[in-house]
Design a protein around this motif. Structure first.
Motif, PDB file in Angstrom:
ATOM      1  N   GLN A  60       0.825  -1.196   0.000  1.00 45.55           N
ATOM      2  CA  GLN A  60       0.000   0.000   0.000  1.00 45.55           C
ATOM      3  C   GLN A  60       0.869   1.260   0.000  1.00 45.55           C
ATOM      4  O   GLN A  60       1.993   1.263   0.499  1.00 45.55           O
ATOM      5  CB  GLN A  60      -0.909   0.018   1.230  1.00 45.55           C
ATOM      6  CG  GLN A  60      -1.949  -1.092   1.254  1.00 45.55           C
ATOM      7  CD  GLN A  60      -3.003  -0.922   0.174  1.00 45.55           C
ATOM      8  OE1 GLN A  60      -3.453   0.189  -0.096  1.00 45.55           O
ATOM      9  NE2 GLN A  60      -3.391  -2.023  -0.449  1.00 45.55           N
ATOM     10  N   THR A  87      -7.778   9.263  -0.627  1.00 47.76           N
ATOM     11  CA  THR A  87      -8.503   8.557  -1.696  1.00 47.76           C
ATOM     12  C   THR A  87      -7.582   8.273  -2.865  1.00 47.76           C
ATOM     13  O   THR A  87      -7.594   7.182  -3.446  1.00 47.76           O
ATOM     14  CB  THR A  87      -9.705   9.389  -2.163  1.00 47.76           C
ATOM     15  OG1 THR A  87     -10.545   9.699  -1.044  1.00 47.76           O
ATOM     16  CG2 THR A  87     -10.516   8.632  -3.192  1.00 47.76           C
ATOM     17  N   ALA A  88      -6.756   9.256  -3.227  1.00 54.78           N
ATOM     18  CA  ALA A  88      -5.828   9.082  -4.352  1.00 54.78           C
ATOM     19  C   ALA A  88      -4.840   7.956  -4.078  1.00 54.78           C
ATOM     20  O   ALA A  88      -4.583   7.100  -4.935  1.00 54.78           O
ATOM     21  CB  ALA A  88      -5.088  10.392  -4.614  1.00 54.78           C
ATOM     22  N   SER A 103      -5.146   5.446  -2.014  1.00 56.28           N
ATOM     23  CA  SER A 103      -5.782   4.138  -1.834  1.00 56.28           C
ATOM     24  C   SER A 103      -6.054   3.435  -3.156  1.00 56.28           C
ATOM     25  O   SER A 103      -6.323   2.232  -3.168  1.00 56.28           O
ATOM     26  CB  SER A 103      -7.096   4.301  -1.060  1.00 56.28           C
ATOM     27  OG  SER A 103      -8.047   5.013  -1.840  1.00 56.28           O
ATOM     28  N   GLN A 104      -5.982   4.184  -4.262  1.00 54.93           N
ATOM     29  CA  GLN A 104      -6.241   3.582  -5.568  1.00 54.93           C
ATOM     30  C   GLN A 104      -5.052   2.775  -6.090  1.00 54.93           C
ATOM     31  O   GLN A 104      -5.163   2.082  -7.107  1.00 54.93           O
ATOM     32  CB  GLN A 104      -6.582   4.681  -6.587  1.00 54.93           C
ATOM     33  CG  GLN A 104      -7.707   5.607  -6.173  1.00 54.93           C
ATOM     34  CD  GLN A 104      -8.985   4.839  -5.873  1.00 54.93           C
ATOM     35  OE1 GLN A 104      -9.447   4.037  -6.682  1.00 54.93           O
ATOM     36  NE2 GLN A 104      -9.549   5.079  -4.695  1.00 54.93           N
ATOM     37  N   ILE A 105      -3.903   2.866  -5.393  1.00 52.71           N
ATOM     38  CA  ILE A 105      -2.663   2.258  -5.912  1.00 52.71           C
ATOM     39  C   ILE A 105      -2.180   1.200  -4.937  1.00 52.71           C
ATOM     40  O   ILE A 105      -2.091   1.433  -3.733  1.00 52.71           O
ATOM     41  CB  ILE A 105      -1.564   3.327  -6.099  1.00 52.71           C
ATOM     42  CG1 ILE A 105      -2.060   4.444  -7.009  1.00 52.71           C
ATOM     43  CG2 ILE A 105      -0.294   2.696  -6.667  1.00 52.71           C
ATOM     44  CD1 ILE A 105      -1.141   5.633  -7.044  1.00 52.71           C
ATOM     45  N   THR A 106      -1.850   0.025  -5.465  1.00 58.58           N
ATOM     46  CA  THR A 106      -1.223  -1.049  -4.694  1.00 58.58           C
ATOM     47  C   THR A 106      -0.014  -1.533  -5.466  1.00 58.58           C
ATOM     48  O   THR A 106      -0.116  -1.911  -6.639  1.00 58.58           O
ATOM     49  CB  THR A 106      -2.199  -2.210  -4.457  1.00 58.58           C
ATOM     50  OG1 THR A 106      -3.344  -1.729  -3.753  1.00 58.58           O
ATOM     51  CG2 THR A 106      -1.528  -3.305  -3.632  1.00 58.58           C
ATOM     52  N   GLU A 157      -3.546  10.389  -9.953  1.00 55.68           N
ATOM     53  CA  GLU A 157      -4.649  10.261  -9.000  1.00 55.68           C
ATOM     54  C   GLU A 157      -4.783  11.506  -8.137  1.00 55.68           C
ATOM     55  O   GLU A 157      -5.896  11.948  -7.817  1.00 55.68           O
ATOM     56  CB  GLU A 157      -4.426   9.024  -8.113  1.00 55.68           C
ATOM     57  CG  GLU A 157      -4.496   7.685  -8.835  1.00 55.68           C
ATOM     58  CD  GLU A 157      -5.880   7.413  -9.397  1.00 55.68           C
ATOM     59  OE1 GLU A 157      -6.875   7.891  -8.797  1.00 55.68           O
ATOM     60  OE2 GLU A 157      -5.984   6.741 -10.441  1.00 55.68           O
ATOM     61  N   TYR A 195      -8.154  13.915  -7.873  1.00 56.22           N
ATOM     62  CA  TYR A 195      -8.963  14.155  -6.681  1.00 56.22           C
ATOM     63  C   TYR A 195      -8.762  15.543  -6.091  1.00 56.22           C
ATOM     64  O   TYR A 195      -9.634  16.039  -5.371  1.00 56.22           O
ATOM     65  CB  TYR A 195      -8.671  13.082  -5.624  1.00 56.22           C
ATOM     66  CG  TYR A 195      -9.247  11.737  -5.999  1.00 56.22           C
ATOM     67  CD1 TYR A 195     -10.596  11.451  -5.779  1.00 56.22           C
ATOM     68  CD2 TYR A 195      -8.456  10.768  -6.595  1.00 56.22           C
ATOM     69  CE1 TYR A 195     -11.136  10.227  -6.141  1.00 56.22           C
ATOM     70  CE2 TYR A 195      -8.975   9.525  -6.954  1.00 56.22           C
ATOM     71  CZ  TYR A 195     -10.326   9.264  -6.732  1.00 56.22           C
ATOM     72  OH  TYR A 195     -10.859   8.061  -7.099  1.00 56.22           O
TER      73      TYR A 195
END
Length: 460
Positions: free
Chosen positions: A86, A109-110, A112-115, A133, A137
């Motif tokens: 994360q 939020t930005a 959390s979109q990337i793993t 991202e 946002y």
């Protein structure tokens, strides 16, 4: 006489023309000095915090604040990569407290979109996705500029500065200042990880010291008094915990309870062993082996029977640990001066005959303990005479290597043992002499890589 007309406006205008650039330059220098002093104060504070804070989180709280101030931005955000893949918003500073909540929500939020892929180093492409991202946002009104947090040349996160000013520019000076703050962040992260590793090592060192102390207490503290014989022994582990083992065990319950070693039928077991490998695993097996053997000795079996039973009992545990044990077990009867023995693939002890001043080996056929559950062992027996000396040893002495790579080997060991028996006064001097010879061979700046153990039985 004509007078030149006075034109005060022209004169004042000329003076103003001469003074204005100087004043402007002074103001510029003063402003630059103020900016420089502000930057130096901030970076000095950051350095002080780095030296003073023991808690990494306390230090990281300062990073976005410092980045914001040295770049005159509206805010700053610190993202760190986590072991689970994360990307997390670690810290945020935003000048306008009313907008901070919305900015934080957008950045969280930005991120959390990337793993990230597990066990993979973050790549520039990943950072580009994070940039996209964040733009998505935060909206088009916020400019973002960032630099990587590098720990040992590995990307561990990013430090961003954020500005709503459309005229804000990412100058070379601002880039350098943020890079300085990012480098300080990397140092703090690395220091924290080193501190964690140091604490782990200290705990391990304490556990190893406890293990070494337990092992030292399990080895005989002193040699027993056997009528008509003298004993000496020494064990020198290569590490704090070793796999060599020696023991002196009374062979019946009366001796064990009363320590009645002077009785005519009082026999003593003299045993030496070597667990393949060294360090903690070998030490644990050695400890288990000691307990098993002491139980077997009291059953009254022959030397070969004791090794056979020990092999059967230990086989499953040794097979699971992928380790084996060599062992030489013997029992000495002081009344008859008979030494009965059996060997499980250990280095055969050497027997120095006082009458002929020659050396022979004590050996029987037998496999390693733990190699085959059904191994068979043989009994052997010799009659010792006054002045005879028997030495039990482990291969750490004969395999000892010099800086050149040469081994001390068995021939050198036998020669040294023969000389020691001729000229040394008693078993303890023989032990000291042989250890000195081996350590002299190894060299003063080199430590042996294997455990070394000697036990000597000398008949008076």
């Amino acid at each position: 006489m004509s007078q030149v007309p006075y034109h005060p406006t022209e004169s004042n205008s000329s003076a103003a023309t001469d003074v204005t650039p100087v004043v402007a330059l002074k103001e510029l220098v003063a402003r630059l000095n103020r900016e420089q002093n502000k930057i130096q104060d901030l970076l000095s504070s950051l350095g002080f915090a780095l030296r003073s804070f023991n808690n990494l989180n306390q230090f990281l709280e300062l990073i976005p604040l410092m980045a914001t101030r040295v770049t005159d931005a509206d805010g700053s955000a610190l993202f760190l990569y986590k072991p689970n893949g994360q990307i997390r918003l670690e810290q945020l500073h935003w000048q306008d407290s009313q907008q901070r909540k919305n900015i934080r929500k957008a950045l969280e939020t930005a991120s959390s979109q990337i793993t990230l892929l597990p066990n993979s180093a973050p790549l520039t492409a990943t950072t580009g996705i994070l940039d996209d991202e964040m733009h998505r946002y935060l909206g088009p009104d916020v400019q973002i500029f960032g630099t990587a947090i590098l720990v040992k040349h590995t990307e561990r996160g990013w430090l961003y500065v954020l500005s709503r000013d459309p005229e804000y520019s990412w100058t070379e000076t601002r880039q350098k200042l943020v890079r300085l703050v990012a480098d300080q962040t990397a140092v703090a992260i690395e220091n924290d990880e080193l501190a964690v590793e140091l604490r782990k090592k200290e705990r391990l060192d304490q556990e190893l010291e406890i293990g070494a102390e337990i092992q030292r207490r399990l080895l005989p503290r002193q040699c027993p008094n056997i009528p008509g014989a003298v004993l000496a022994a020494r064990c020198k582990p290569a590490n704090r915990v070793g796999g060599d083992y020696y023991d002196f065990i009374p062979t019946n319950n009366n001796q064990l309870k009363l320590n009645n070693s002077s009785a005519e039928d009082a026999r003593w077991a003299l045993v030496i062993g070597d667990v393949m490998g060294k360090g903690v695993p070998a030490g644990l097996i050695m400890t288990m082996l000691r307990g098993m053997l002491r139980g077997e000795v009291l059953h009254g079996n022959s030397a070969a029977g004791i090794l056979q039973n020990l092999n059967r009992v230990m086989y499953a545990d040794l097979e699971n640990s992928h380790r084996f044990v060599t062992m030489f077990y013997s029992e000495y009867n002081p009344h008859t001066r008979v030494l009965a023995y059996s060997n499980a693939a250990h280095n055969p002890p050497l027997w120095w005959h006082a009458a002929t001043k020659t050396v022979s080996r004590l050996d029987t056929l037998g496999m390693l303990i733990g190699l085959d559950a059904n191994s068979q062992y043989e009994d052997g027996e010799v009659q010792l005479e006054p002045g005879d000396t028997v030495i039990y040893y482990t291969d750490g002495l004969t395999d000892a290597a010099a800086a050149s790579g040469d081994r001390f080997d068995e021939d050198n060991f036998i020669t040294s043992f023969n000389a020691a028996c001729r000229y040394c006064n008693g078993p303890q001097e023989i032990v000291d002499y042989l250890f000195d010879k081996v350590e002299e061979f190894i060299g003063p700046d080199k430590q042996n890589t294997d455990d070394m153990t000697l036990v000597i039985l000398q008949i008076l």
